[in-house]
Motif scaffolding. Structure first.
Motif, PDB file in Angstrom:
ATOM      1  N   THR A   1       0.849  -1.182   0.000  1.00  0.00           N
ATOM      2  CA  THR A   1       0.000   0.000   0.000  1.00  0.00           C
ATOM      3  C   THR A   1       0.885   1.232   0.000  1.00  0.00           C
ATOM      4  OG1 THR A   1      -1.664  -1.201   1.291  1.00  0.00           O
ATOM      5  CG2 THR A   1      -1.856   1.204   1.205  1.00  0.00           C
TER       6      THR A   1
ATOM      7  N   VAL B   1       1.744   4.888   0.639  1.00  0.00           N
ATOM      8  CA  VAL B   1       1.186   5.868   1.576  1.00  0.00           C
ATOM      9  C   VAL B   1       1.951   7.183   1.613  1.00  0.00           C
ATOM     10  CG1 VAL B   1       0.161   4.113   3.069  1.00  0.00           C
ATOM     11  CG2 VAL B   1       2.496   4.867   3.494  1.00  0.00           C
TER      12      VAL B   1
ATOM     13  N   PRO C   1       7.050   5.445   5.757  1.00  0.00           N
ATOM     14  CA  PRO C   1       6.094   4.988   6.784  1.00  0.00           C
ATOM     15  C   PRO C   1       6.779   3.995   7.722  1.00  0.00           C
ATOM     16  CG  PRO C   1       5.726   3.787   4.752  1.00  0.00           C
ATOM     17  CD  PRO C   1       6.821   4.782   4.462  1.00  0.00           C
TER      18      PRO C   1
ATOM     19  N   ALA D   1      -0.861   8.974   8.441  1.00  0.00           N
ATOM     20  CA  ALA D   1      -1.806   8.400   7.487  1.00  0.00           C
ATOM     21  C   ALA D   1      -2.560   7.263   8.166  1.00  0.00           C
ATOM     22  CB  ALA D   1      -1.086   7.890   6.242  1.00  0.00           C
TER      23      ALA D   1
ATOM     24  N   ILE E   1      -4.770   3.870   7.369  1.00  0.00           N
ATOM     25  CA  ILE E   1      -5.021   2.900   6.306  1.00  0.00           C
ATOM     26  C   ILE E   1      -6.105   1.936   6.765  1.00  0.00           C
ATOM     27  CG2 ILE E   1      -4.007   1.134   4.823  1.00  0.00           C
ATOM     28  CD1 ILE E   1      -1.664   3.421   6.618  1.00  0.00           C
TER      29      ILE E   1
ATOM     30  N   VAL F   1      -5.823   4.391   1.931  1.00  0.00           N
ATOM     31  CA  VAL F   1      -5.581   5.521   2.822  1.00  0.00           C
ATOM     32  C   VAL F   1      -6.888   6.291   2.968  1.00  0.00           C
ATOM     33  CG1 VAL F   1      -4.284   7.641   3.198  1.00  0.00           C
ATOM     34  CG2 VAL F   1      -3.154   5.663   2.155  1.00  0.00           C
TER      35      VAL F   1
ATOM     36  N   ARG G   1      -5.655  11.595   6.540  1.00  0.00           N
ATOM     37  CA  ARG G   1      -4.311  12.125   6.764  1.00  0.00           C
ATOM     38  C   ARG G   1      -4.407  13.304   7.722  1.00  0.00           C
ATOM     39  NH1 ARG G   1      -0.357  10.282   3.176  1.00  0.00           N
ATOM     40  NH2 ARG G   1      -1.150   9.214   1.321  1.00  0.00           N
TER      41      ARG G   1
END
Length: 368
Positions: free
Chosen positions: A39, A41, A45, A70, A72, A82, A85
């Protein structure tokens, strides 16, 4: 037959990876580890945390100057979406802790603790602007390159006083050589109520607790510090042990990263502390140091060092039934490996792996 496990991997790339670990796959006697998806992002991360009651929600901090959080949402598919944020309230968020309605964020470079109100329903983050608290900083530490300012490196609840309804938050500060102790005030905001002083230049990174004892991993000196955990108004005595069976002469470039103390259970009845050492010059890679508490919680003893073949062993995490499995990753080489706890937890053996070409720069893990 043991069920397959989904594992999420935070990284120093732009993605969170989804793995499947199968302890006993059909038609095979050997465990398997496979990449299911990833994923995207945003930048770095590196730390991931799960919501305590909704494991489909994963929070990550994007470790960058303008720190960002973020959220998810995962379903049955390997790739998440996502769904929210927000700003992290500082620079380089390196630690997250999620409660039912609050996300606590440790911003490493700006020396701030931040909180965001969260929900398991849209919009998931209830305000885009976090509340922040700056940690006091008196003077640079002995390690001028790493201790020029406050550097909170973890946000974790103390498990020592379980009789109190009031939670205590512990925040190791690598720059200040302190572990900040915080409780919520009458305004429902976190406030500093004391600290545990660590040895000068040690650089406290992460902590773990057992009984009435606090164990602190001193990143900059590769030591495990032991504190009888005190009331708020006391400065405890302490002692420190090397996390290496044969420490190299000082100064050296080796550091430590993670400390884990899984709860005992029917399979693993004796408590052990697991510590990751980093940047070992050995061609066999970094080690996991295993400390026994057989002599009492205040007397850890280094009993095993396990060579992992990983380079810059940063993150590791226990999972599976009775926390039988340990996943670990090398940020600078070696990929990701799953180890089985053997000899009652005194040792580890590798059972499955994926190379750095499949999982580059792994930094943290979650068992879904």
């Amino acid at each position: 037959m043991s069920p397959a496990h989904r594992i999420y991997v935070g990284s120093y790339t732009d993605a969170i990876y989804t793995l499947e670990f199968h302890p006993s796959p059909p038609g095979s006697d050997s465990p398997t580890l496979a990449l299911l998806g990833k994923t995207h992002v945003g930048q770095n991360p590196s730390w991931i945390a799960q919501h305590p009651s909704d494991n489909s929600l994963v929070f990550t901090g994007l470790e960058q100057e303008n720190g960002e959080i973020a959220v998810i949402k995962y379903g049955e598919e390997a790739e998440g979406a996502v769904v929210a944020r927000a700003r992290s309230g500082g620079s380089d968020p390196c630690s997250l802790l999620a409660t039912e309605d609050e996300l606590l964020i440790g911003n490493y470079s700006s020396g701030t603790l931040a909180t965001l109100p969260i929900s398991t329903e849209p919009p998931f983050v209830l305000t885009p602007t976090p509340w922040t608290l700056s940690f006091p900083f008196e003077r640079p530490g002995p390690n001028k390159a790493r201790q020029a300012s406050s550097h909170p490196h973890q946000t974790i609840f103390s498990t020592i006083d379980t009789t109190s309804a009031e939670k205590e938050l512990l925040v190791p500060d690598l720059g200040a050589d302190k572990i900040w102790r915080l409780k919520k005030g009458s305004d429902s905001r976190w406030a500093i109520c004391g600290y545990v002083q660590c040895e000068s230049g040690g650089g406290p990174r992460h902590v773990a607790t057992c009984g009435k004892t606090l164990y602190t991993l001193l990143e900059l000196t590769s030591q495990l510090s032991v504190h009888p955990f005190p009331p708020i108004d006391m400065s405890p005595p302490q002692k420190s042990l090397s996390t290496l069976q044969t420490p190299p002469p000082a100064p050296h470039a080796m550091t430590t990263a993670e400390i884990l103390l899984p709860e005992t259970n029917a399979t693993f009845s004796e408590p052990y502390i697991y510590v990751s050492n980093r940047d070992d010059p050995s061609p066999e890679g970094d080690t996991v140091a295993i400390f026994s508490l057989a002599n009492g919680e205040a007397e850890p003893e280094l009993v095993t060092e396990v060579r992992t073949g990983l380079k810059h062993l940063r993150g590791m995490y226990f999972g599976g039934k009775d926390n039988k499995w340990l996943i670990a990753g090398g940020t600078e080489g070696g990929g990701v490996k799953v180890f089985e706890r053997v000899q009652g937890g005194k040792d580890l053996r590798v059972v499955a792996s994926l190379g750095a070409d499949v999982i580059p720069k792994p930094a943290s893990f979650l068992w879904a």
